[in-house]
Design a protein around this motif. Structure first.
Motif, short mmCIF file in Angstrom:
data_model
loop_
_atom_site.label_atom_id
_atom_site.label_comp_id
_atom_site.label_asym_id
_atom_site.label_seq_id
_atom_site.Cartn_x
_atom_site.Cartn_y
_atom_site.Cartn_z
N UNK A 1 -1.11 -9.31 1.47
CA UNK A 1 -1.63 -9.10 2.82
C UNK A 1 -2.66 -10.18 3.13
N UNK A 2 -2.29 -11.10 4.02
CA UNK A 2 -3.21 -12.18 4.40
C UNK A 2 -4.18 -11.72 5.47
N UNK A 3 -3.83 -10.70 6.23
CA UNK A 3 -4.71 -10.23 7.29
C UNK A 3 -4.82 -11.22 8.43
N UNK A 4 -5.73 -10.93 9.33
CA UNK A 4 -6.01 -11.82 10.46
C UNK A 4 -6.73 -13.07 9.96
N UNK A 5 -6.59 -14.20 10.65
CA UNK A 5 -7.25 -15.43 10.20
C UNK A 5 -8.77 -15.31 10.04
N UNK A 6 -9.40 -14.44 10.80
CA UNK A 6 -10.86 -14.29 10.73
C UNK A 6 -11.31 -13.34 9.61
N UNK B 1 0.84 -1.20 0.00
CA UNK B 1 0.00 0.00 0.00
C UNK B 1 0.87 1.24 0.00
N UNK B 2 0.61 2.15 -0.88
CA UNK B 2 1.30 3.45 -0.93
C UNK B 2 0.31 4.48 -1.43
N UNK B 3 0.44 5.68 -0.95
CA UNK B 3 -0.48 6.75 -1.33
C UNK B 3 0.11 7.70 -2.37
N UNK C 1 1.59 4.44 -6.12
CA UNK C 1 0.77 3.57 -5.29
C UNK C 1 -0.40 2.98 -6.06
N UNK C 2 -1.18 2.20 -5.35
CA UNK C 2 -2.36 1.57 -5.92
C UNK C 2 -3.30 2.64 -6.45
N UNK C 3 -3.76 2.47 -7.66
CA UNK C 3 -4.72 3.40 -8.24
C UNK C 3 -6.12 2.79 -8.26
N UNK C 4 -6.22 1.49 -8.29
CA UNK C 4 -7.47 0.76 -8.21
C UNK C 4 -7.13 -0.69 -7.93
#
Length: 122
Positions: A98-103, A64-66, A70-73
């Motif tokens: 980014x896998x994030x939290x298991x839930x 993620x970058x602004x 960075x991500x445009x879409x």
């Protein structure tokens, strides 16, 4: 009243045929033509049309970058089984960002050309 209708989502990339092939495997679509030109179409039954355009000097977005690189879409892809879909896209050349939290019900990946997309449990 709308002024326009969305015709196609186009991704810039270094190799249109290869990226169209990746998304054809992920979405079950059909690559139109030989996949060797500067523009390749992907027909997705019942879904939004996609196209892939050769962009010399393509720089993949950073997530993620602004800033300007960075991500445009990104694309959100709904799946029945998040773990099985993850295994499949990784085998096709995607990269887990980014896998994030298991839930958490979604995960972030980059396609082979670096465009971010999410697999979302649906």
């Amino acid at each position: 009243m709308a002024l326009a209708k969305l015709g196609v989502v186009v991704l810039d990339c270094p190799d249109p045929g290869a990226l169209a092939g990746f998304y054809a495997e992920v979405l079950g679509g059909t690559v139109e033509g030989d996949g060797k030109g500067d523009w390749v179409d992907l027909t997705v039954p019942g879904g939004q049309a996609m196209a892939f355009q050769r962009a010399e000097g393509h720089t993949a977005p950073q997530w993620p970058r602004a800033d300007s690189n960075g991500q445009q879409f990104h694309l959100d892809l709904t799946v029945a089984d998040l773990d099985a879909a993850q295994e499949g896209v990784l085998k096709l050349g995607a990269r887990l960002l980014d896998a994030g939290e298991p839930s958490r019900t979604w995960r972030v990946y980059a396609d082979p050309a670096g465009h971010p997309f999410c697999l979302c449990a649906g």
